[in-house]
Every structure is written in structure tokens, then in C-alpha cells.
Write a protein that holds these residues in place. Sequence first.
Motif, PDB file in Angstrom:
ATOM      1  N   VAL A   7     -14.426  -2.819   3.928  1.00 52.78           N
ATOM      2  CA  VAL A   7     -13.908  -1.730   3.105  1.00 52.78           C
ATOM      3  C   VAL A   7     -14.406  -0.409   3.693  1.00 52.78           C
ATOM      4  O   VAL A   7     -15.594  -0.251   3.942  1.00 52.78           O
ATOM      5  CB  VAL A   7     -14.388  -1.882   1.642  1.00 52.78           C
ATOM      6  CG1 VAL A   7     -13.910  -0.719   0.803  1.00 52.78           C
ATOM      7  CG2 VAL A   7     -13.909  -3.195   1.064  1.00 52.78           C
ATOM      8  N   LEU A  38      -6.359   6.189   7.112  1.00 51.15           N
ATOM      9  CA  LEU A  38      -6.329   4.810   6.623  1.00 51.15           C
ATOM     10  C   LEU A  38      -5.659   4.752   5.257  1.00 51.15           C
ATOM     11  O   LEU A  38      -4.835   3.868   5.001  1.00 51.15           O
ATOM     12  CB  LEU A  38      -7.743   4.230   6.561  1.00 51.15           C
ATOM     13  CG  LEU A  38      -7.817   2.760   6.187  1.00 51.15           C
ATOM     14  CD1 LEU A  38      -7.094   1.899   7.222  1.00 51.15           C
ATOM     15  CD2 LEU A  38      -9.257   2.315   6.048  1.00 51.15           C
ATOM     16  N   HIS A  39      -5.964   5.700   4.389  1.00 49.72           N
ATOM     17  CA  HIS A  39      -5.320   5.751   3.079  1.00 49.72           C
ATOM     18  C   HIS A  39      -3.814   5.957   3.229  1.00 49.72           C
ATOM     19  O   HIS A  39      -3.016   5.293   2.561  1.00 49.72           O
ATOM     20  CB  HIS A  39      -5.925   6.882   2.242  1.00 49.72           C
ATOM     21  CG  HIS A  39      -5.157   7.177   1.004  1.00 49.72           C
ATOM     22  ND1 HIS A  39      -5.218   6.371  -0.113  1.00 49.72           N
ATOM     23  CD2 HIS A  39      -4.280   8.171   0.704  1.00 49.72           C
ATOM     24  CE1 HIS A  39      -4.415   6.861  -1.046  1.00 49.72           C
ATOM     25  NE2 HIS A  39      -3.841   7.953  -0.565  1.00 49.72           N
ATOM     26  N   THR A  42      -2.071   2.728   4.285  1.00 47.79           N
ATOM     27  CA  THR A  42      -2.294   1.495   3.521  1.00 47.79           C
ATOM     28  C   THR A  42      -2.060   1.642   2.025  1.00 47.79           C
ATOM     29  O   THR A  42      -2.114   0.652   1.309  1.00 47.79           O
ATOM     30  CB  THR A  42      -3.737   0.984   3.726  1.00 47.79           C
ATOM     31  OG1 THR A  42      -4.655   1.974   3.301  1.00 47.79           O
ATOM     32  CG2 THR A  42      -3.983   0.618   5.168  1.00 47.79           C
ATOM     33  N   TYR A 108     -10.203   3.313  14.134  1.00 49.02           N
ATOM     34  CA  TYR A 108     -10.413   1.997  13.535  1.00 49.02           C
ATOM     35  C   TYR A 108      -9.983   0.908  14.516  1.00 49.02           C
ATOM     36  O   TYR A 108      -9.131   1.145  15.364  1.00 49.02           O
ATOM     37  CB  TYR A 108      -9.602   1.857  12.238  1.00 49.02           C
ATOM     38  CG  TYR A 108     -10.092   2.724  11.117  1.00 49.02           C
ATOM     39  CD1 TYR A 108     -11.149   2.329  10.318  1.00 49.02           C
ATOM     40  CD2 TYR A 108      -9.491   3.948  10.856  1.00 49.02           C
ATOM     41  CE1 TYR A 108     -11.598   3.122   9.280  1.00 49.02           C
ATOM     42  CE2 TYR A 108      -9.934   4.756   9.820  1.00 49.02           C
ATOM     43  CZ  TYR A 108     -10.983   4.327   9.036  1.00 49.02           C
ATOM     44  OH  TYR A 108     -11.436   5.122   8.018  1.00 49.02           O
ATOM     45  N   THR A 112      -6.874  -3.232  11.277  1.00 44.04           N
ATOM     46  CA  THR A 112      -7.519  -2.717  10.073  1.00 44.04           C
ATOM     47  C   THR A 112      -6.494  -2.416   8.978  1.00 44.04           C
ATOM     48  O   THR A 112      -6.681  -2.803   7.825  1.00 44.04           O
ATOM     49  CB  THR A 112      -8.333  -1.453  10.389  1.00 44.04           C
ATOM     50  OG1 THR A 112      -9.299  -1.773  11.386  1.00 44.04           O
ATOM     51  CG2 THR A 112      -9.037  -0.925   9.156  1.00 44.04           C
ATOM     52  N   HIS A 116      -6.212  -4.338   5.430  1.00 44.01           N
ATOM     53  CA  HIS A 116      -6.392  -3.555   4.209  1.00 44.01           C
ATOM     54  C   HIS A 116      -5.199  -3.747   3.258  1.00 44.01           C
ATOM     55  O   HIS A 116      -5.386  -3.945   2.060  1.00 44.01           O
ATOM     56  CB  HIS A 116      -6.559  -2.087   4.577  1.00 44.01           C
ATOM     57  CG  HIS A 116      -7.078  -1.232   3.485  1.00 44.01           C
ATOM     58  ND1 HIS A 116      -8.398  -1.234   3.107  1.00 44.01           N
ATOM     59  CD2 HIS A 116      -6.451  -0.355   2.664  1.00 44.01           C
ATOM     60  CE1 HIS A 116      -8.560  -0.388   2.108  1.00 44.01           C
ATOM     61  NE2 HIS A 116      -7.401   0.150   1.833  1.00 44.01           N
ATOM     62  N   ARG A 117      -3.979  -3.709   3.806  1.00 46.11           N
ATOM     63  CA  ARG A 117      -2.785  -3.912   2.967  1.00 46.11           C
ATOM     64  C   ARG A 117      -2.734  -5.319   2.412  1.00 46.11           C
ATOM     65  O   ARG A 117      -2.355  -5.526   1.254  1.00 46.11           O
ATOM     66  CB  ARG A 117      -1.514  -3.606   3.765  1.00 46.11           C
ATOM     67  CG  ARG A 117      -1.228  -2.142   3.921  1.00 46.11           C
ATOM     68  CD  ARG A 117       0.158  -1.893   4.459  1.00 46.11           C
ATOM     69  NE  ARG A 117       0.367  -2.440   5.768  1.00 46.11           N
ATOM     70  CZ  ARG A 117       0.243  -1.759   6.910  1.00 46.11           C
ATOM     71  NH1 ARG A 117      -0.087  -0.483   6.875  1.00 46.11           N
ATOM     72  NH2 ARG A 117       0.461  -2.338   8.059  1.00 46.11           N
ATOM     73  N   ARG A 119      -5.322  -7.297   1.783  1.00 49.18           N
ATOM     74  CA  ARG A 119      -6.350  -7.401   0.746  1.00 49.18           C
ATOM     75  C   ARG A 119      -5.858  -6.754  -0.546  1.00 49.18           C
ATOM     76  O   ARG A 119      -6.037  -7.304  -1.636  1.00 49.18           O
ATOM     77  CB  ARG A 119      -7.639  -6.752   1.222  1.00 49.18           C
ATOM     78  CG  ARG A 119      -8.806  -7.056   0.338  1.00 49.18           C
ATOM     79  CD  ARG A 119     -10.152  -6.566   0.852  1.00 49.18           C
ATOM     80  NE  ARG A 119     -10.263  -6.223   2.248  1.00 49.18           N
ATOM     81  CZ  ARG A 119     -10.178  -4.971   2.749  1.00 49.18           C
ATOM     82  NH1 ARG A 119      -9.973  -3.955   1.950  1.00 49.18           N
ATOM     83  NH2 ARG A 119     -10.309  -4.755   4.034  1.00 49.18           N
ATOM     84  N   ALA A 120      -5.221  -5.585  -0.436  1.00 45.74           N
ATOM     85  CA  ALA A 120      -4.693  -4.908  -1.622  1.00 45.74           C
ATOM     86  C   ALA A 120      -3.601  -5.742  -2.274  1.00 45.74           C
ATOM     87  O   ALA A 120      -3.504  -5.802  -3.508  1.00 45.74           O
ATOM     88  CB  ALA A 120      -4.162  -3.533  -1.244  1.00 45.74           C
TER      89      ALA A 120
END
Length: 149
Positions: A7, A38-39, A42, A108, A112, A116-117, A119-120
Motif C-alpha cells: 500500500v 498512482l491515485h 487506480t 513505481y 503496481t 492496486h486496482r 486489490r481495490a
Amino acid sequence: MAVPGEVPTEPVVRPAPHRWIWYALGGSLPARNRGWVLHDTTTGTWWLRHIARMFVQLAIPVALVMLLLPAPWGLRAAVAGGGVALALFYSLAYMFETTENRVVKAGYPVGTATAHRERASEVRQQRESERKRAAAARRAARYRDRFSR
């Protein structure tokens, strides 16, 4: 250096408008905007943001076609529209690779943004499953109350 499953801990610092335009055109942002990149790639609306960046990239060529092409306005609009349609097709076809490249450019490791996507998505699915389970329990309780009298 971040690890794909980790994270991120960087703050989300939005770039200034002129830096965002540079970013939309393919440039990199300063290190302080790493968390925002990153935000941006993702968040739940990442694909809409990708399409918005594509339209920013097309603004200059479309304007040039509309202003400089020695043809009637209808033909200019048709050429510009065809270019936008073709660009949209390719942009959507390579959307995942393009966003991943933006994240790599921000520093990154490869994978990554996808991790991240994913996991979300798992978190969203888990919340939805819990919500449905709770709704089913409430329905079962109402059914028991109705017929236990």
C-alpha cells in the motif's frame, strides 16, 4: 521503491493545472506528485481519467485540422471525427499498458497499478458480499417473524 502488493504511503498531492496538462500530454511529474499519479491511475474513475487525457492530447491536432485543412467545413469535421474515433479505439485498446507506463514513469515498479486496482476490486467485492449477506439475514428474520406468530 514500492513493491507491487504494498500500500503506498506517499501523500496525494494534486499537480498544478499547467503540470497536469504536461502530464496529460505524456510528460512526467515531480516526485511530490508520485502518490497522485498512482491515485489517478487506480481510482474508481481511472478509465474516465484516461479518456480525458486522450482528449487533451487530441485537442491540438483536431484544432489544426479544423483551422488549416483547405477543405469545406463538413470534410474538416469528418476528418477530425475520424481521427478522434481512431484515437479512441487505440487509446482504449492500450489503456492498461498506458496507465501502467505512467505509474512506472512516476517511480513505481511494473505491475503496481494493476495490483492496486485488483486489490481495490477484491475489497469492493467483499463489501458487496457482506452487504448481500446482511440483506439476506434481514429478509430471513422478517420471514421468521412473519410466520412464527
